[in-house]
Design a protein around this motif. Structure first.
Motif, PDB file in Angstrom:
ATOM      1  N   GLY A  57       0.800  -1.215   0.000  1.00  0.00           N
ATOM      2  CA  GLY A  57       0.000   0.000   0.000  1.00  0.00           C
ATOM      3  C   GLY A  57       0.832   1.264   0.000  1.00  0.00           C
ATOM      4  O   GLY A  57       0.433   2.289  -0.563  1.00  0.00           O
ATOM      5  N   SER A  58       2.005   1.209   0.620  1.00  0.00           N
ATOM      6  CA  SER A  58       2.864   2.398   0.656  1.00  0.00           C
ATOM      7  C   SER A  58       3.649   2.577  -0.637  1.00  0.00           C
ATOM      8  O   SER A  58       3.994   3.707  -1.001  1.00  0.00           O
ATOM      9  CB  SER A  58       3.828   2.306   1.848  1.00  0.00           C
ATOM     10  OG  SER A  58       4.679   1.180   1.701  1.00  0.00           O
ATOM     11  N   ARG A  59       3.925   1.492  -1.351  1.00  0.00           N
ATOM     12  CA  ARG A  59       4.742   1.573  -2.563  1.00  0.00           C
ATOM     13  C   ARG A  59       3.911   1.500  -3.841  1.00  0.00           C
ATOM     14  O   ARG A  59       4.371   1.958  -4.891  1.00  0.00           O
ATOM     15  CB  ARG A  59       5.780   0.452  -2.556  1.00  0.00           C
ATOM     16  CG  ARG A  59       6.666   0.480  -1.328  1.00  0.00           C
ATOM     17  CD  ARG A  59       7.815  -0.482  -1.426  1.00  0.00           C
ATOM     18  NE  ARG A  59       8.652  -0.427  -0.223  1.00  0.00           N
ATOM     19  CZ  ARG A  59       9.858  -0.982  -0.129  1.00  0.00           C
ATOM     20  NH1 ARG A  59      10.378  -1.633  -1.162  1.00  0.00           N
ATOM     21  NH2 ARG A  59      10.545  -0.889   0.991  1.00  0.00           N
ATOM     22  N   CYS A  60       2.750   0.885  -3.766  1.00  0.00           N
ATOM     23  CA  CYS A  60       1.866   0.774  -4.940  1.00  0.00           C
ATOM     24  C   CYS A  60       0.484   1.254  -4.497  1.00  0.00           C
ATOM     25  O   CYS A  60      -0.410   0.442  -4.222  1.00  0.00           O
ATOM     26  CB  CYS A  60       1.816  -0.667  -5.443  1.00  0.00           C
ATOM     27  SG  CYS A  60       3.420  -1.441  -5.677  1.00  0.00           S
ATOM     28  N   ARG A  61       0.298   2.561  -4.407  1.00  0.00           N
ATOM     29  CA  ARG A  61      -0.865   3.125  -3.732  1.00  0.00           C
ATOM     30  C   ARG A  61      -2.178   2.825  -4.450  1.00  0.00           C
ATOM     31  O   ARG A  61      -3.236   2.859  -3.844  1.00  0.00           O
ATOM     32  CB  ARG A  61      -0.691   4.633  -3.555  1.00  0.00           C
ATOM     33  CG  ARG A  61       0.526   5.000  -2.719  1.00  0.00           C
ATOM     34  CD  ARG A  61       0.597   6.488  -2.463  1.00  0.00           C
ATOM     35  NE  ARG A  61      -0.492   6.957  -1.620  1.00  0.00           N
ATOM     36  CZ  ARG A  61      -0.480   6.922  -0.294  1.00  0.00           C
ATOM     37  NH1 ARG A  61       0.562   6.399   0.332  1.00  0.00           N
ATOM     38  NH2 ARG A  61      -1.478   7.393   0.397  1.00  0.00           N
ATOM     39  N   SER A  62      -2.140   2.538  -5.735  1.00  0.00           N
ATOM     40  CA  SER A  62      -3.379   2.241  -6.465  1.00  0.00           C
ATOM     41  C   SER A  62      -3.680   0.747  -6.523  1.00  0.00           C
ATOM     42  O   SER A  62      -4.622   0.330  -7.193  1.00  0.00           O
ATOM     43  CB  SER A  62      -3.294   2.802  -7.890  1.00  0.00           C
ATOM     44  OG  SER A  62      -2.271   2.146  -8.624  1.00  0.00           O
ATOM     45  N   ALA A  63      -2.882  -0.066  -5.845  1.00  0.00           N
ATOM     46  CA  ALA A  63      -3.089  -1.514  -5.889  1.00  0.00           C
ATOM     47  C   ALA A  63      -4.430  -1.885  -5.270  1.00  0.00           C
ATOM     48  O   ALA A  63      -4.845  -1.318  -4.254  1.00  0.00           O
ATOM     49  CB  ALA A  63      -1.955  -2.228  -5.162  1.00  0.00           C
ATOM     50  N   ASN A  64      -5.095  -2.832  -5.878  1.00  0.00           N
ATOM     51  CA  ASN A  64      -6.350  -3.379  -5.344  1.00  0.00           C
ATOM     52  C   ASN A  64      -5.980  -4.655  -4.588  1.00  0.00           C
ATOM     53  O   ASN A  64      -5.793  -5.716  -5.185  1.00  0.00           O
ATOM     54  CB  ASN A  64      -7.318  -3.672  -6.488  1.00  0.00           C
ATOM     55  CG  ASN A  64      -8.743  -3.831  -5.999  1.00  0.00           C
ATOM     56  OD1 ASN A  64      -8.985  -4.024  -4.806  1.00  0.00           O
ATOM     57  ND2 ASN A  64      -9.699  -3.758  -6.904  1.00  0.00           N
TER      58      ASN A  64
END
Length: 699
Positions: A57-64
């Motif tokens: 979540g901190s490195r790939c903020r748009s990840a589902n």
């Protein structure tokens, strides 16, 4: 620097382990970050990677991000003992969806969020639960994963080794009934509890000796070095097996190895009862494989109530593995189940396994994740994780009726009256009989069909009585249950909550309907109910009634079912607001029925019902009582008070004036009415005899 290093403190050791745990999670994330594209789906599995959602979540903020727990989530009392408990929860709450195998573990997680982080949660339309964490909406889903049924059946039917091993097992079994245990060799599997239950089975039911054999398969678990783990437990299991066989030779066939596919499935196909006594277990597909292999014997299964799938497969008998006698009784009852009951439950179980595969499970999860993300984008919300809002979850409770029905008042009113109308929701008494799996679970003494019929016949035959039985079942189901009951034509019957009825004195086959109904609303309601069924394990839809449609959750987790039922009720009210229907939430169901179809058209002395579907009936009876407090007796000019006893059954608020606690008390009350009949008959006989003697003396 020259000071020799002493033993490491527990705090330093804990810190070191926590750092190692984070490091492992980071190593798993690095390849993902390198290959990540905007909006990609990320699925994380089990407790080994609980820090991954925070890192991703901190490195790939748009990840589902979807997180799936295959292992049980501990209760808040255990989880809060972890030194890094809040860090783990905050990391998990970076997920978009968190999935559990059953709602029990989801409830543990939600309770931890509430108690440790002060977060509130609420149910959503569609069957999900939502938690708001730092402005990020996390969705909780609970449904058990299925198996690849088609591939499993193909291997089972084509593998020539299955037939060979069936013959070998048949030779070893030698015509005995097979009680099967197939577990990992670890303490949480509860193998020792299973052996204790087998000992109790032999003690309580000595007739099974020589006719029953337990095939116990313990799959050894090995560590990274290849050595057997839980060696002490393995020795204890082997010791208990030897003790049982020394007392009852040949009663246990013990195998400490992992069986290949052909041998394992052949054993499943040759077994009569599968027993699982897990102390705590998340994902376990052994019962599913057992069902798909059981086309010949159609065996049943006794499962621990602590097993993740205990509320998934229909017909599973849930027991507390620590109560060895209860488990032994459940095994014995399943060994005596009749063939037609085996066929009935096996068909339901096969249908469930076929319709709820691992592919369907995965597709539903990804579809939910996609819909949630699309809804957020459509509403212009930020899919990144920011903001803050905390709260405390609200809890509801039910109140207990204070007006417990005093049967002495009913008996006195019954004896003093000349005419009586007795209205009973017959589903109260039929429910344990029509659902035999509940009879196996419960500890209460159940009333047999013959006893109920005899009681109804006696009450209906007494002069001055008008007996009316109400039910949610169809006329066909009622006629099937009552069969060739004598005097049924003297009893009034109402099915489908009053939509169709038969007056007392009418032939059994003559039924009238209250009104013509339009069914345009059914497609809308059925679509919503099926949506909730997919996301609520154990729930199902009853669409066989003409004027109603019902979503049931009595087979699933009661807390989750109630949560889903409330949301479904609100959803239905909004979608069906322009249709002539009423939406009713009962104890374990949500029912949509046509306006004007109620149980509330029958009146007088005694009325018994058990849920909110009977509210209309209670209201009509109360109104009658208010409007007509007194009536003239038919044989005199004496004014007598009309006695009315509207009574609900169970722990819930009700408009009924009185309350009984369970169905057994209802049967006792009705049996007491029969005793009043016998007592009155004896009194009348003595009066007639006295008159004969008086006439004789005058002569």
């Amino acid at each position: 620097d020259a000071t020799p290093a002493g033993p490491r403190s527990p705090r330093k050791e804990t810190t070191s382990k926590w750092q190692a745990y984070n490091l492992v999670n980071l190593h798993y994330v690095q390849p993902l970050v390198e290959r990540f594209n905007d909006g990609d789906y990320v699925l994380v599995f089990d407790m080994d990677l609980m820090m991954v959602p925070s890192i991703v979540g901190s490195r790939c903020r748009s990840a589902n991000i979807g997180y799936v727990f295959n292992t049980p989530f501990p209760s808040s009392d255990i989880f809060r003992m972890l030194p890094s408990r809040k860090e783990l929860l905050r990391s998990l709450l970076n997920s978009d969806m968190i999935h559990f195998q059953c709602f029990t573990y989801a409830r543990h997680f939600l309770t931890c969020c509430s108690r440790l982080l002060g977060l509130e949660y609420h149910s959503m339309r569609g069957g999900l639960v939502q938690v708001n964490f730092n402005g990020h909406r996390v969705h909780i889903r609970a449904s058990h994963v299925g198996m690849d049924t088609s591939a499993f059946l193909e291997n089972f039917q084509r593998d020539p080794g299955v037939v060979e091993h069936k013959a070998l097992w048949k030779e070893k079994i030698a015509g005995r009934h097979v009680v099967l245990g197939y577990d990992d060799l670890e303490p949480m599997s509860g193998i020792t509890l299973k052996l204790t239950a087998l000992t109790s089975l032999a003690r309580l039911f000595p007739s099974i000796l020589g006719n029953v054999v337990m095939v116990l398969v313990a799959v050894p678990l090995r560590g990274p070095d290849g050595r057997l783990v839980h060696q002490e437990y393995a020795q204890r299991v082997e010791q208990m097996v030897n003790q049982v066989n020394s007392t009852h030779p040949g009663m246990v066939l013990y195998y400490q190895r992992r069986m290949p596919f052909a041998e394992r499935t052949a054993l499943f196909a040759s077994s009569d009862v599968l027993v699982n006594s897990s102390i705590r277990h998340g994902l376990n597909l052994v019962p599913f494989e057992f069902v798909m292999c059981g086309s010949e014997k159609k065996g049943g299964f006794v499962v621990s109530e602590f097993l993740g799938c205990s509320r998934v497969l229909p017909g599973a008998v849930r027991t507390n593995p620590w109560r060895d006698e209860d488990m032994a009784k459940a095994i014995h009852k399943l060994l005596l189940v009749e063939e037609h009951q085996k066929d009935y439950w096996h068909q339901l179980q096969v249908a469930f396994c076929t319709n709820n595969t691992v592919a369907t499970w995965a597709e539903n999860i990804l579809t939910d994740m996609q819909r949630i993300r699309q809804t957020m984008l459509d509403m212009g919300e930020d899919v990144s994780r920011a903001g803050c809002r905390v709260g405390i979850a609200k809890q509801t409770h039910k109140e207990m009726s204070k007006n417990y029905l005093k049967v002495e008042q009913v008996y006195k009113a019954y004896s003093d009256s000349e005419t009586r109308l007795i209205v009973v929701d017959i589903d109260l008494l039929l429910r344990p009989i029509l659902h035999p799996e509940k009879a196996l679970e419960g500890s209460s003494v159940l009333v047999s069909r013959n006893e109920i019929i005899k009681c109804l016949q006696n009450i209906a035959a007494h002069p001055g009585n008008i007996l009316f039985l109400l039910s949610s079942s169809t006329p066909q189901e009622l006629r099937s249950w009552f069969g060739d009951m004598k005097g049924l034509d003297k009893i009034g019957l109402a099915g489908e909550d009053g939509y169709c009825y038969k007056w007392p004195g009418s032939p059994v086959g003559r039924w009238d309907i209250k009104m013509e109904v339009e069914i345009g609303w059914k497609d809308v309601a059925l679509g919503l109910m099926e949506q909730y069924t997919q996301r609520t394990n154990g729930s199902y839809v009853d669409d066989e009634k003409t004027a109603s449609l019902t979503w049931h959750w009595e087979r699933c987790n009661p807390d989750f079912g109630n949560l889903q039922g409330k949301e479904l009720q609100n959803h239905l009210k909004e979608m069906l607001s322009h249709f002539p229907v009423r939406i009713i939430k009962g104890k374990t169901y949500v029912r949509v029925r046509h306006e004007g179809v109620t149980k509330g058209a029958l009146v007088e002395i005694l009325c018994l019902g058990d849920d909110v579907a009977d509210t209309d009936m209670f209201e009509v009876i109360s109104a009658y009582h208010r409007d007509a407090q007194y009536r003239y007796a038919s044989t005199s000019e004496t004014v007598r008070e009309v006695k009315v006893f509207p009574c609900t059954v169970g722990r819930q608020p009700s408009v009924a004036s009185y309350c009984l606690y369970c169905a057994e008390e209802v049967f006792e009350l009705m049996s007491g009415l029969f005793l009043q009949i016998k007592r009155a008959a004896r009194v009348n006989s003595m009066v007639e005899l006295s008159s004969v003697f008086s006439r004789g003396s005058s002569v």
